[in-house]
Design an enzyme around this catalytic site. Structure first.
Site, short mmCIF file in Angstrom:
data_model
loop_
_atom_site.label_atom_id
_atom_site.label_comp_id
_atom_site.label_asym_id
_atom_site.label_seq_id
_atom_site.Cartn_x
_atom_site.Cartn_y
_atom_site.Cartn_z
N CYS A 2 0.85 -1.19 0.00
CA CYS A 2 0.00 0.00 0.00
C CYS A 2 0.89 1.24 0.00
CB CYS A 2 -0.86 0.02 1.25
SG CYS A 2 -1.68 -1.54 1.51
N LYS A 591 -6.04 -6.54 -18.07
CA LYS A 591 -5.30 -7.11 -16.95
C LYS A 591 -6.13 -8.18 -16.25
CE LYS A 591 -2.07 -7.65 -13.94
NZ LYS A 591 -1.06 -8.64 -14.38
#
Ligand code: M6R
Length: 596
Positions: A2, A591
Site C-alpha cells: 500500500c 489485466k
C-alpha cells in the site's frame, strides 16, 4: 504493497496526504485513512473503499492540522497517542500481540501493524526516538514504518527494512512517502532511506541515523523522472519494473512462512492436520492463463512431495464439464487479481458441490479471496502490466511451500529433506537477482530473432510447464506466434514445422530427463533450427548442441522453474520492444478478465 504518505510543515497536512495517496491509488486499494494532529489530539479518519469514499466522508469536516500520515489503515494504540502506518510484514507479531494482551492492551484488528502501535505505547518512556528504537529492536520482518506521537507534534519518525521509503525535501516542509510518485508534484529533492536507517523528520530539519544511532550524512537524490516514469520506478515499463521486483516479491511471499529454525514451513493461515488432508481423495487446481501455468507446476510439487493426486484445469473448461467434485475434494484456485470471472465461477460451483476451497491470490479482499474457505496470499505487491510476471514466480514459491507443508503433515518427506528444501528456498531471491544481473545477451537474442514470425519452446517435465509460460509471454506482448511443446511430443506432429532458421528455445534443466531432452534438441538442430538453450550453471554439455546458452544459478531441479522463467520473461519483453509493441497494454487484452 500500500502507499504510505506523511507531511510536516505549515500547510494543511490533509491536503498533501490525500493527494499523495491518490498518486499511489493506481495500485488498487480497498480502504484509505489519514491521521492528523489537530493541536490537541491525533484525529484518525478511515474508510473502506477507494480514496473517493474517504474524501466524501470528510468533505465537510477535513481534519485540520499541519502534521499527519496516511495509508490504507493507520493504526493507533489504546490511548490514541500513537499512530503508525506500515508496509510489509511483522513476522513475530503473534508473539508480541500475546505479550501485549497480557499486559492489558486491547486490540481492534487482526493486523500485524496494530501490534507496532501498542508496542510503542508499551515501551514509551517520554523519549520518542529512543522508544521507536526499542520497538525496532523488538520487531522482526520487513517494513517501512512511519510513527506519529501526540506528545511530539513537531516530528514524524520513519524507518525501513526491505521496503521502500523516501523523504521529500521541501522549503519549510517535508514529505514522506513509500514511493516517489506521491511527492513528485511537491518536490524533486529526496533522501532515499536505506535499510536500518531511521529519520526524524521535522518541518525544517531532518536527522538520519543508522541502526547504531550514529548520524548518517545522505546525498540528496534529485528525481528527474516525469510523473509517469516515477510510477514505474524509473523503468521504461511496468512489466520490466515487475520483472525486477521478483527477488523482493518472492522474499515477501516466503517471509512469515518459514519457521524460526529455518527448517520447516509454517502456514499460520491454514493450520491443517493429517485428518484434514486425509479427507481428500483428490486435489483440483483451477485457474486461467499464467495462473494456470503456475498450477501445472503446483501439481508437480504436490504430487512429488506430498504424494496426493492432483488434476489441473483451465477454469473456463472446468466450470462447464460437470467435474467430479464433492466434499472429498480440495479445490485450489489461483488468481493474481482474484477477480477472474471463470476462476470465480469455478470456485463457487465447487463450493456448491461441497468441496473445501483454497485460494492463492495476490489481492487482499478480492472476490476470490472473499469467496474461498481459506486464502494464501502471494505478497507480490501490485502487478500493473497485463503480462503477469512476479505473480507467477510468487505463485510457484507458494505452491512449493504448500507442497512442503502438506508433505510435513503427511510424513511423505524426511525432516532433513524438508530442511534442505527450506534452505534452498531462501537462496531463491538472490538467485533471481543474479539472473537479472546480465540481460545483455537476452537483449541481443531479442534483436536477432524478434522479427521471426514463429518461435517454438520445448522442454520436458517442469521445463515443459515453464515453456508454456514463456510462449504465452512472447505471444501476448510481442504478437509473435509462439508454441510450447513437450519435447517428447515433437515427433508426433510439430517437428514438421521446424525448418532452417526457426528459433527454438530449449529448456534442459531437469536431470531425470536430461538425455532425452538433448536428443530432442539434436532433432531440431538437424533441421537447422536456431536453438537457444536454457541450462543450469555448471552444465557444460548443452552448449555443444545449441547455438546459444542462457544459464541460471544452480539449485534443485524442482525450484529451477522459478529461475528459468526469468530469462523467458525478459526475452518476451525485449522482443516486444524490438517490434515496437505496447508492452504494458497489449492489444485486445485486459489485466483482469472479469467477463466471460
Ligand atoms: O488475475 P488472474 O491470475 O486470475 O489472471 C489470469 C489470466 O488472465 C492472466 O494470467 C493472463 O493470462 C496474463 N495476462 C498472462 O500474462
Amino acid at each position: 504493497m500500500c502507499g504510505i504518505v506523511g507531511y510536516v510543515g505549515d500547510r494543511q497536512a490533509a491536503e498533501f496526504l490525500l493527494e499523495g495517496l491518490s498518486k499511489l491509488e493506481y495500485r488498487g486499494y480497498d480502504s484509505a485513512g489519514i491521521a492528523v494532529y489537530n493541536g490537541e489530539n491525533i484525529r484518525v479518519e478511515k474508510c473502506v473503499g477507494r480514496l473517493a469514499a474517504l474524501r466524501e466522508k470528510i468533505k465537510d469536516d477535513v481534519p485540520q492540522g499541519t502534521i499527519g500520515i496516511g495509508h490504507t489503515h493507520p493504526h493507533t494504540d489504546c490511548s490514541g497517542d500513537f499512530v503508525v502506518v506500515h508496509n510489509g510484514i511483522i513476522e513475530n507479531y503473534l508473539a508480541l500481540k500475546e505479550e501485549l494482551i497480557e499486559k492489558g492492551h486491547a486490540f481492534k484488528s487482526e493486523t500485524d501493524t496494530e501490534v507496532v502501535a501498542h508496542l510503542l505505547e508499551e515501551v514509551y518512556n517520554g523519549d520518542f526516538e529512543e522508544s521507536v528504537r526499542e520497538v525496532l529492536r523488538r520487531i522482526e520482518g520487513s517494513y517501512s514504518l512511519v510513527f506519529m506521537c501526540r506528545q511530539h507534534p513537531d516530528r514524524l519518525i520513519c524507518t525501513k527494512q526491505d521496503n521502500p521509503l523516501v523523504i521529500g525535501l521541501g522549503d519549510g516542509e517535508n514529505f514522506i512517502a513509500s514511493d516517489i510518485p506521491a511527492i513528485i508534484n511537491r518536490t524533486r529533492r529526496t533522501y532515499i532511506l536505506n535499510d536500518g536507517e531511521m529519520a526524524v523528520v521535522k518541518k525544517d530539519a531532518i536527522e538520519i541515523t543508522n541502526r547504531k544511532g550514529e548520524l548518517v550524512t545522505k546525498k540528496v537524490f534529485e528525481v528527474n523522472w516525469n510523473a509517469e516514469a516515477a510510477e514505474k520506478g524509473g523503468f521504461e515499463h511496468f512489466m520490466l519494473k515487475e520483472i525486477h521486483e521478483q527477488p523482493k516479491a518472492v522474499r515477501d511471499t516466503m517471509s512469515q512462512r518459514i519457521a524460526k529454525d529455518g527448517k520447516r514451513i509454517v502456514m499460520n493461515e491454514l493450520k491443517w492436520n493429517a485428518d484434514f488432508l486425509n479427507n481428500f481423495n483428490k486435489v483440483y487446481i483451477v485457474a486461467c492463463g499464467t495462473a494456470y501455468h503456475a498450477g501445472l507446476v503446483g501439481k508437480f510439487y504436490i504430487e512429488k512431495l506430498a504424494r496426493i493426486p492432483v488434476e489441473v484445469d483451465v477454469a473456463s473448461e472446468f466450470r462447464y464439464r460437470d467435474p467430479i467434485v464433492d466434499e472429498n475434494t480440495l479445490l485450489i484456485v489461483v488468481s493474481q487479481s482474484g477477480e477472474t470471472s471463470d476462476t470465480l465461477a469455478a470456485l463457487k460451483e465447487s463450493k456448491r458441490r461441497g468441496a473445501q476451497t483454497l485460494a492463492l491470490t495476490n489481492v487482499v479482499g478480492s472476490s476470490i479471496a472473499r469467496e474461498a474457505d481459506q486464502v494464501l496470499y502471494t505478497w507480490a505487491g501490485p502487478e500493473i502490466a497485463v503480462a503477469s510476471t512476479k505473480a507467477y514466480t510468487t505463485q510457484l514459491i507458494l505452491f512449493f511451500m504448500l507442497a512442503l507443508y502438506m508433505a510435513e503433515i503427511k510424513g511423505t518427506l524426511p525432516e532433513e529433506k524438508v530442511a534442505e528444501f527450506v534452505g534452498l528456498l531462501q537462496q531463491v531471491p538472490a538467485q533471481i537477482s543474479e539472473t537479472l544481473s546480465d540481460v545483455e545477451p537476452i537483449k541481443t537474442f531479442a534483436k536477432q530473432y524478434g522479427f521471426n514470425e514463429d518461435v517454438f519452446y520445448i522442454g520436458r517435465s517442469l521445463d515443459y510447464d515453464v515453456a508454456l509460460e514463456g510462449a504465452l509471454k512472447l505471444k501476448e506482448i510481442s504478437y509473435i506466434h509462439a508454441e510450447a511443446y513437450a519435447a517428447g511430443e515433437l515427433k508426433h506432429g510439430t517437428l514438421a514445422l521446424i525448418v532452417e532458421g526457426v528459433p527454438v528455445i530449449a529448456l534442459a534443466t531437469q536431470k531425470s530427463v536430461y538425455e532425452k531432452t538433448l536428443s530432442n534438441i539434436k532433432e531440431v538442430k538437424a533441421r537447422d533450427a536456431v536453438v537457444i538453450g536454457i541450462a543450469a550453471a555448471g552444465d557444460e554439455e548443452l552448449e555443444k548442441y545449441v547455438d546459444h546458452v542462457i544459464r541460471v544459478p544452480e539449485t534443485d531441479e524442482l525450484l529451477i522453474p522459478i529461475l528459468t522463467v526469468v530469462p523467458l520473461q525478459l526475452l518476451a519483453y525485449y522482443a516486444a520492444i524490438t517490434r515496437g509493441c505496447d508492452v504494458d497494454k497489449p492489444r485486445n487484452l485486459a489485466k483482469s478478465v472479469t467477463v466471460e
